[in-house]
Design an enzyme around this catalytic site. Structure first.
Site, PDB file in Angstrom:
ATOM      1  N   LYS A  73      -0.378 -17.213  -4.054  1.00 27.48           N
ATOM      2  CA  LYS A  73      -0.824 -15.349  -3.871  1.00 27.48           C
ATOM      3  C   LYS A  73      -2.382 -15.748  -3.975  1.00 27.48           C
ATOM      4  O   LYS A  73      -2.892 -15.912  -4.627  1.00 27.48           O
ATOM      5  CB  LYS A  73      -0.033 -14.700  -4.197  1.00 27.48           C
ATOM      6  CG  LYS A  73      -0.761 -13.122  -3.330  1.00 27.48           C
ATOM      7  CD  LYS A  73      -0.065 -12.328  -4.132  1.00 27.48           C
ATOM      8  CE  LYS A  73      -0.420 -11.230  -3.365  1.00 27.48           C
ATOM      9  NZ  LYS A  73       0.499  -9.143  -4.335  1.00 27.48           N
ATOM     10  N   SER A 149       1.561  -6.311  -0.822  1.00 30.08           N
ATOM     11  CA  SER A 149       0.348  -7.685  -0.391  1.00 30.08           C
ATOM     12  C   SER A 149       1.204  -8.626  -0.224  1.00 30.08           C
ATOM     13  O   SER A 149       0.312  -9.687  -0.404  1.00 30.08           O
ATOM     14  CB  SER A 149      -0.554  -7.331  -1.006  1.00 30.08           C
ATOM     15  OG  SER A 149       0.021  -7.474  -2.687  1.00 30.08           O
ATOM     16  N   SER A 173       4.391  -4.465  -4.035  1.00 31.64           N
ATOM     17  CA  SER A 173       4.421  -5.933  -3.350  1.00 31.64           C
ATOM     18  C   SER A 173       4.805  -7.453  -3.269  1.00 31.64           C
ATOM     19  O   SER A 173       4.451  -8.076  -2.132  1.00 31.64           O
ATOM     20  CB  SER A 173       2.578  -6.068  -3.664  1.00 31.64           C
ATOM     21  OG  SER A 173       1.829  -4.868  -3.158  1.00 31.64           O
TER      22      SER A 173
END
Length: 472
Positions: A73, A149, A173
């Site tokens: 990520k 996210s 997230s």
């Protein structure tokens, strides 16, 4: 090779050890799938394919995940020499920064890092639609959000590009993208995974690194790889009884489990698919021999929680923006960042240091009130992973902040409290709505009890095997 890509990371690692495929062949197959699918999904925002292939020969032969492809990520999970943007147009490249401790451990375990995944700017919302890189689409329906996210990571894993990807969770997230993309998303206990060397804690301890995966055993084994404290960390998580991978298949015993199909705060609209998902999961847990009853922590209904949680998040976003200004040598202007984050920064500038500390102290009391429910004899809480039904891209608007913040608040109503308490929680893909979109359910354990979560999650996975049609 397609069959191997559909396997989880543990299965892929075993195939490499058994000589059924070489590490290079496995990485090349994953690269080919990214190139074939990502034009539509937009999950991978930075590719390092050539460097990844060149690194394969340096991986120790005994590394447990030798040759297994992974994506990082692009928020946290810094890798030396690679771009780092945190979803923002305000460049934050730190090519001279060292690997994060988690990345060090992943590479030591033999994972092959193919690139970085999309994330909303600064990870501050629950859908991955950053201005800087564009929207990530859900593999189950490209018109729908993959969540945030960690939306890029979740879309990549759900589409079968890689078996697992790194993630992080400051208000939901990990669990929210896992719910929307039909994956396993385990948020660990606070400080189970170090944020060093860049940080001691994220968002006042709300944010935790983790993974999105297709199987419980992958979530357990990956967390084993990166868990641990380092000298200088501000605090650590309670020690586990043993490796989490060893908890898969272990009998959890007869547990006392509470469940909620409506939020006790009373201001979160109910969605029929969420109610159905929790009700079916409760029945499944009861059929497995657990004592399942309605109810949950009284403190979860406190109407003041969103105000204090939101203030702390806004203050941390403001601090991140201030740090970006220092790194580039001039302040970041509000019109350089997205309206949502500009509003948070403006709000934070109206708060004093004392206001921030008072909000943190309020959270301290909330944490104790929440913990009392588990201390009174409950083992797990079952709730929705997401407070709203699966939603299309654009549902969180950028031009109507009141609507955007309201919808986001409803979406994180079942996740953010456990960022504040630091408890471990897992989203499991046990349900689909009438349109075939995944709807996850969430189990929450007492502080430090990932071992119990893994046992029960694996028990549910065996009883109702998870399906991943988007990866085929």
């Amino acid at each position: 090779m397609e069959e191997l890509l559909r396997q989880d990371a543990a299965g892929q690692a075993q195939a490499v050890r058994d000589g059924l495929v070489s590490a290079r062949e496995l990485a090349e197959a994953a690269i080919a799938r990214i190139e074939a699918l990502d034009g539509e999904l937009n999950a991978v925002v930075h590719r390092r394919f050539e460097r990844a292939l060149a690194e394969i020969d340096t991986i120790p032969a005994r590394a447990p995940f030798r040759g297994v492809p992974i994506l990082l990520k692009d928020l946290g999970w810094r890798q030396a020499g690679e771009p780092y943007h945190a979803g923002s147009r305000v460049s934050d490249e730190r090519a001279d920064a060292p690997d994060g401790y988690g990345v060090v451990r992943l590479r030591e375990a033999g994972f092959v890092v193919l690139g970085r995944t999309n994330t909303p700017e600064f990870g501050s919302t629950i859908t991955t639609e950053p201005v800087a890189f564009g929207a990530t689409r859900n593999p189950y329906d490209p018109a729908y959000s993959a969540g945030g996210s960690s939306g890029g990571s979740a879309a990549a894993v759900a589409a079968g590009m890689v078996a697992l990807a790194t993630a992080s969770d400051g208000g939901g997230s990990i669990r929210i993208p896992a719910s929307l993309c039909g994956l396993v998303g385990l948020k660990p206990t606070r400080a189970r995974v170090s944020l060093g060397p860049a940080l001691g804690e994220g968002w006042n301890g709300f944010s935790c690194p983790g993974f999105v995966t297709r199987t419980v055993r992958d979530s357990a084994a990956a967390l084993d790889v990166v868990s641990g404290t380092y000298p200088g960390d501000p605090y650590g998580a309670p020690e586990l009884p043993g490796p989490l991978a060893g908890e898969v298949g272990r009998d959890p015993g007869r547990l006392r489990i509470g469940f909620l199909t409506a939020h006790p705060r009373g201001d979160v609209p109910e969605a029929p698919e969420l109610t159905e998902a929790v009700t079916r999961a409760a029945a499944l847990l009861e059929s497995l021999g657990h004592d399942v009853e309605p109810g949950g922590p009284e403190a979860l209904g406190d109407p003041d929680f969103p105000v204090h949680f939101g203030a702390i998040v806004a203050n941390n976003v403001a601090a991140q923006v201030a740090m970006l200004g220092r790194l580039r040598g001039k302040p970041v202007e509000l019109d350089e960042i997205e309206p949502r984050n500009a509003a948070m920064v403006a709000s934070a500038r109206g708060q004093s240091a004392a206001d921030h500390i008072l909000a943190a102290q309020w959270i301290d009391g909330f944490r104790r009130r929440m913990a009392a429910w588990w201390s009174a004899g409950h083992d797990l809480l079952l709730v929705p992973s997401l407070g709203v039904a699966p939603f299309p891209l654009g549902w969180i608007p950028s031009d109507d902040l009141s609507l955007a913040f309201g919808r986001t608040g409803h979406a994180v109503a079942y996740t953010s409290p456990f960022n504040a308490t630091g408890q471990p929680a897992v989203s499991l893909p046990l349900h689909r709505n009438a349109a075939g979109l995944p709807v996850g359910v969430q189990l929450v354990a007492a502080f430090g009890r990932e071992d119990l979560l893994v046992r029960v999650a694996a028990q549910l996975e065996q009883a109702a095997p998870f399906e991943h049609p988007a990866a085929r």
